[in-house]
Design a protein around this motif. Sequence first.
Motif, PDB file in Angstrom:
ATOM      1  N   PRO A  47     -15.043 -13.080 -15.698  1.00 30.78           N
ATOM      2  CA  PRO A  47     -16.278 -12.316 -15.649  1.00 30.78           C
ATOM      3  C   PRO A  47     -17.478 -13.217 -15.594  1.00 30.78           C
ATOM      4  O   PRO A  47     -17.520 -14.246 -16.251  1.00 30.78           O
ATOM      5  CB  PRO A  47     -16.235 -11.511 -16.966  1.00 30.78           C
ATOM      6  CG  PRO A  47     -15.335 -12.291 -17.866  1.00 30.78           C
ATOM      7  CD  PRO A  47     -14.315 -12.907 -16.965  1.00 30.78           C
ATOM      8  N   THR A  48     -18.439 -12.874 -14.778  1.00 32.37           N
ATOM      9  CA  THR A  48     -19.669 -13.641 -14.674  1.00 32.37           C
ATOM     10  C   THR A  48     -20.681 -13.081 -15.651  1.00 32.37           C
ATOM     11  O   THR A  48     -20.754 -11.869 -15.834  1.00 32.37           O
ATOM     12  CB  THR A  48     -20.240 -13.526 -13.249  1.00 32.37           C
ATOM     13  OG1 THR A  48     -19.232 -13.945 -12.337  1.00 32.37           O
ATOM     14  CG2 THR A  48     -21.475 -14.384 -13.084  1.00 32.37           C
ATOM     15  N   PRO A  49     -21.456 -13.928 -16.348  1.00 31.75           N
ATOM     16  CA  PRO A  49     -22.433 -13.431 -17.291  1.00 31.75           C
ATOM     17  C   PRO A  49     -23.323 -12.382 -16.661  1.00 31.75           C
ATOM     18  O   PRO A  49     -23.711 -12.464 -15.498  1.00 31.75           O
ATOM     19  CB  PRO A  49     -23.232 -14.704 -17.640  1.00 31.75           C
ATOM     20  CG  PRO A  49     -22.258 -15.812 -17.430  1.00 31.75           C
ATOM     21  CD  PRO A  49     -21.420 -15.386 -16.279  1.00 31.75           C
ATOM     22  N   ALA A  50     -23.687 -11.373 -17.472  1.00 29.81           N
ATOM     23  CA  ALA A  50     -24.438 -10.237 -16.942  1.00 29.81           C
ATOM     24  C   ALA A  50     -25.768 -10.646 -16.353  1.00 29.81           C
ATOM     25  O   ALA A  50     -26.258 -10.056 -15.412  1.00 29.81           O
ATOM     26  CB  ALA A  50     -24.669  -9.214 -18.068  1.00 29.81           C
ATOM     27  N   THR A  51     -26.363 -11.714 -16.872  1.00 30.63           N
ATOM     28  CA  THR A  51     -27.666 -12.145 -16.375  1.00 30.63           C
ATOM     29  C   THR A  51     -27.589 -12.689 -14.968  1.00 30.63           C
ATOM     30  O   THR A  51     -28.572 -12.722 -14.239  1.00 30.63           O
ATOM     31  CB  THR A  51     -28.235 -13.249 -17.292  1.00 30.63           C
ATOM     32  OG1 THR A  51     -27.280 -14.293 -17.396  1.00 30.63           O
ATOM     33  CG2 THR A  51     -28.548 -12.691 -18.664  1.00 30.63           C
ATOM     34  N   ALA A  83     -26.603  -9.698 -11.025  1.00 33.46           N
ATOM     35  CA  ALA A  83     -27.490  -9.122 -10.028  1.00 33.46           C
ATOM     36  C   ALA A  83     -28.051 -10.172  -9.100  1.00 33.46           C
ATOM     37  O   ALA A  83     -28.181  -9.964  -7.901  1.00 33.46           O
ATOM     38  CB  ALA A  83     -28.627  -8.369 -10.731  1.00 33.46           C
ATOM     39  N   ALA A  84     -28.380 -11.334  -9.656  1.00 32.20           N
ATOM     40  CA  ALA A  84     -29.046 -12.367  -8.876  1.00 32.20           C
ATOM     41  C   ALA A  84     -28.070 -13.196  -8.063  1.00 32.20           C
ATOM     42  O   ALA A  84     -28.473 -13.893  -7.144  1.00 32.20           O
ATOM     43  CB  ALA A  84     -29.857 -13.270  -9.798  1.00 32.20           C
ATOM     44  N   LYS A  85     -26.779 -13.149  -8.424  1.00 29.41           N
ATOM     45  CA  LYS A  85     -25.809 -14.044  -7.802  1.00 29.41           C
ATOM     46  C   LYS A  85     -24.743 -13.277  -7.019  1.00 29.41           C
ATOM     47  O   LYS A  85     -23.616 -13.727  -6.915  1.00 29.41           O
ATOM     48  CB  LYS A  85     -25.148 -14.913  -8.877  1.00 29.41           C
ATOM     49  CG  LYS A  85     -26.106 -15.829  -9.623  1.00 29.41           C
ATOM     50  CD  LYS A  85     -26.656 -16.930  -8.736  1.00 29.41           C
ATOM     51  CE  LYS A  85     -27.501 -17.903  -9.547  1.00 29.41           C
ATOM     52  NZ  LYS A  85     -28.013 -19.007  -8.712  1.00 29.41           N
ATOM     53  N   THR A  98     -22.787 -18.503  -6.549  1.00 31.89           N
ATOM     54  CA  THR A  98     -22.432 -17.545  -7.598  1.00 31.89           C
ATOM     55  C   THR A  98     -22.979 -17.924  -8.969  1.00 31.89           C
ATOM     56  O   THR A  98     -23.086 -17.060  -9.847  1.00 31.89           O
ATOM     57  CB  THR A  98     -20.903 -17.423  -7.711  1.00 31.89           C
ATOM     58  OG1 THR A  98     -20.348 -18.678  -8.125  1.00 31.89           O
ATOM     59  CG2 THR A  98     -20.304 -17.014  -6.368  1.00 31.89           C
ATOM     60  N   GLY A  99     -23.293 -19.199  -9.162  1.00 30.94           N
ATOM     61  CA  GLY A  99     -23.727 -19.651 -10.480  1.00 30.94           C
ATOM     62  C   GLY A  99     -22.592 -19.698 -11.481  1.00 30.94           C
ATOM     63  O   GLY A  99     -22.822 -19.806 -12.692  1.00 30.94           O
ATOM     64  N   HIS A 100     -21.343 -19.650 -10.978  1.00 33.03           N
ATOM     65  CA  HIS A 100     -20.195 -19.570 -11.893  1.00 33.03           C
ATOM     66  C   HIS A 100     -18.927 -20.077 -11.210  1.00 33.03           C
ATOM     67  O   HIS A 100     -18.708 -19.816 -10.035  1.00 33.03           O
ATOM     68  CB  HIS A 100     -19.985 -18.123 -12.331  1.00 33.03           C
ATOM     69  CG  HIS A 100     -18.742 -17.908 -13.135  1.00 33.03           C
ATOM     70  ND1 HIS A 100     -18.656 -18.250 -14.456  1.00 33.03           N
ATOM     71  CD2 HIS A 100     -17.543 -17.379 -12.789  1.00 33.03           C
ATOM     72  CE1 HIS A 100     -17.455 -17.946 -14.898  1.00 33.03           C
ATOM     73  NE2 HIS A 100     -16.757 -17.425 -13.909  1.00 33.03           N
ATOM     74  N   LEU A 101     -18.111 -20.808 -11.980  1.00 32.61           N
ATOM     75  CA  LEU A 101     -16.786 -21.208 -11.522  1.00 32.61           C
ATOM     76  C   LEU A 101     -15.788 -20.859 -12.615  1.00 32.61           C
ATOM     77  O   LEU A 101     -16.055 -21.052 -13.799  1.00 32.61           O
ATOM     78  CB  LEU A 101     -16.726 -22.718 -11.241  1.00 32.61           C
ATOM     79  CG  LEU A 101     -17.520 -23.248 -10.045  1.00 32.61           C
ATOM     80  CD1 LEU A 101     -17.444 -24.768 -10.005  1.00 32.61           C
ATOM     81  CD2 LEU A 101     -17.011 -22.659  -8.740  1.00 32.61           C
ATOM     82  N   SER A 102     -14.640 -20.342 -12.202  1.00 24.80           N
ATOM     83  CA  SER A 102     -13.610 -20.014 -13.178  1.00 24.80           C
ATOM     84  C   SER A 102     -12.915 -21.282 -13.652  1.00 24.80           C
ATOM     85  O   SER A 102     -13.004 -22.344 -13.026  1.00 24.80           O
ATOM     86  CB  SER A 102     -12.581 -19.064 -12.564  1.00 24.80           C
ATOM     87  OG  SER A 102     -11.813 -19.739 -11.580  1.00 24.80           O
ATOM     88  N   THR A 103     -12.206 -21.152 -14.767  1.00 23.79           N
ATOM     89  CA  THR A 103     -11.444 -22.282 -15.299  1.00 23.79           C
ATOM     90  C   THR A 103     -10.434 -22.779 -14.280  1.00 23.79           C
ATOM     91  O   THR A 103     -10.251 -23.983 -14.103  1.00 23.79           O
ATOM     92  CB  THR A 103     -10.726 -21.872 -16.595  1.00 23.79           C
ATOM     93  OG1 THR A 103     -11.691 -21.422 -17.556  1.00 23.79           O
ATOM     94  CG2 THR A 103      -9.962 -23.052 -17.187  1.00 23.79           C
ATOM     95  N   MET A 104      -9.779 -21.853 -13.589  1.00 23.87           N
ATOM     96  CA  MET A 104      -8.782 -22.242 -12.590  1.00 23.87           C
ATOM     97  C   MET A 104      -9.423 -23.006 -11.441  1.00 23.87           C
ATOM     98  O   MET A 104      -8.855 -23.993 -10.950  1.00 23.87           O
ATOM     99  CB  MET A 104      -8.032 -21.022 -12.064  1.00 23.87           C
ATOM    100  CG  MET A 104      -7.047 -21.338 -10.943  1.00 23.87           C
ATOM    101  SD  MET A 104      -5.934 -19.988 -10.532  1.00 23.87           S
ATOM    102  CE  MET A 104      -4.705 -20.170 -11.824  1.00 23.87           C
ATOM    103  N   GLN A 105     -10.592 -22.582 -10.995  1.00 18.95           N
ATOM    104  CA  GLN A 105     -11.273 -23.268  -9.896  1.00 18.95           C
ATOM    105  C   GLN A 105     -11.651 -24.698 -10.294  1.00 18.95           C
ATOM    106  O   GLN A 105     -11.481 -25.635  -9.513  1.00 18.95           O
ATOM    107  CB  GLN A 105     -12.519 -22.483  -9.490  1.00 18.95           C
ATOM    108  CG  GLN A 105     -12.212 -21.187  -8.762  1.00 18.95           C
ATOM    109  CD  GLN A 105     -13.437 -20.302  -8.593  1.00 18.95           C
ATOM    110  OE1 GLN A 105     -14.318 -20.274  -9.449  1.00 18.95           O
ATOM    111  NE2 GLN A 105     -13.503 -19.583  -7.483  1.00 18.95           N
ATOM    112  N   ILE A 106     -12.159 -24.854 -11.500  1.00 18.17           N
ATOM    113  CA  ILE A 106     -12.546 -26.179 -11.966  1.00 18.17           C
ATOM    114  C   ILE A 106     -11.326 -27.080 -12.112  1.00 18.17           C
ATOM    115  O   ILE A 106     -11.311 -28.229 -11.644  1.00 18.17           O
ATOM    116  CB  ILE A 106     -13.303 -26.084 -13.308  1.00 18.17           C
ATOM    117  CG1 ILE A 106     -14.629 -25.339 -13.115  1.00 18.17           C
ATOM    118  CG2 ILE A 106     -13.556 -27.473 -13.886  1.00 18.17           C
ATOM    119  CD1 ILE A 106     -15.344 -25.020 -14.411  1.00 18.17           C
TER     120      ILE A 106
END
Length: 215
Positions: free
Chosen positions: A4-8, A11-13, A75-83
Motif C-alpha cells: 500500500p502506498t501512503p495515503a498522502t 492522489a498526487a502519485k 509513484t514515490g514508492h517502491l515495494s520491498t520486493m522491488q528494492i
Amino acid sequence: MTQPTPATDTAAKTVNPMVKSALEFGPVAAFFAAYIMLKDHTFMVGGNSYEGFIAVTAGFIPLMIASTLILWRLTGHLSTMQIFTLVLVVFFGGLTVWLNDDRFFKMKPTLLYLFFGSALGVGLLRGTSYLATLMDAALSLKPEGWMILTRRLMFFFFGLAALNEVVWRGFSEETWVYFKTFGLTAAIFVFFMTQARLFQTYALEEEGDQDAEAS
C-alpha cells in the motif's frame, strides 16, 4: 504483490497502469529479446571473451536500475520486493559480468524466493502475517485467511526456489531463460488464481453488506 502506498501520495502519485506495467516488466522482456538475438554471439572486451548471455546481463543491470528509479520517481514508492530484486540484480549481475560466470545471475531467483519464503515463515512463527501488511490494500481478508494464504505462499516460494535450482543446473541456458521469463511469471499467476476459493471464503464483508444483514 503490491504494497500500500501512503495515503498522502495516492492522489498526487497516480500513474497510468500501462506505464507502470511497462516499467516493471519491460526490462525482463528486453532481456529476453536481447538474449534471443545475441545468444550465439561472442564479444571481445579488453582482451576477454564474453558470451551473449553475459553481454545481455551487462545491459540488463543499468536498464533495471533506470526503470526502478523512474518508477520510484513517478509513484514515490517502491515495494520491498522491488528494492530487494534490484539489489540482487545489481549484485549477482555484477558478479556475473565481473567474473564472466553466468551461474551467479541464474542463482538470483533462488535467493530471492528463499528470502521472501523465509520472511513469511518468520512472521508465521511470530503468529503474524507479513503478507497482510504488504497486500492489505489489494485484498481484504479475515485474519485467519491471511494466515492460510501466507503459509501457502511461503511453501510456494520455497518450491519456486527449488525449481529454479533444478532448471538452471539440469537444463540448457536457453531453457532457463524461457523458464525465468515465462515460467516463473505464469506460476505466480496460476498460484493466485487457484486461491479464489480462499479469497471468497475469508473475504471481509463490506459495511453495506453488514448493514443489510443486520436489517
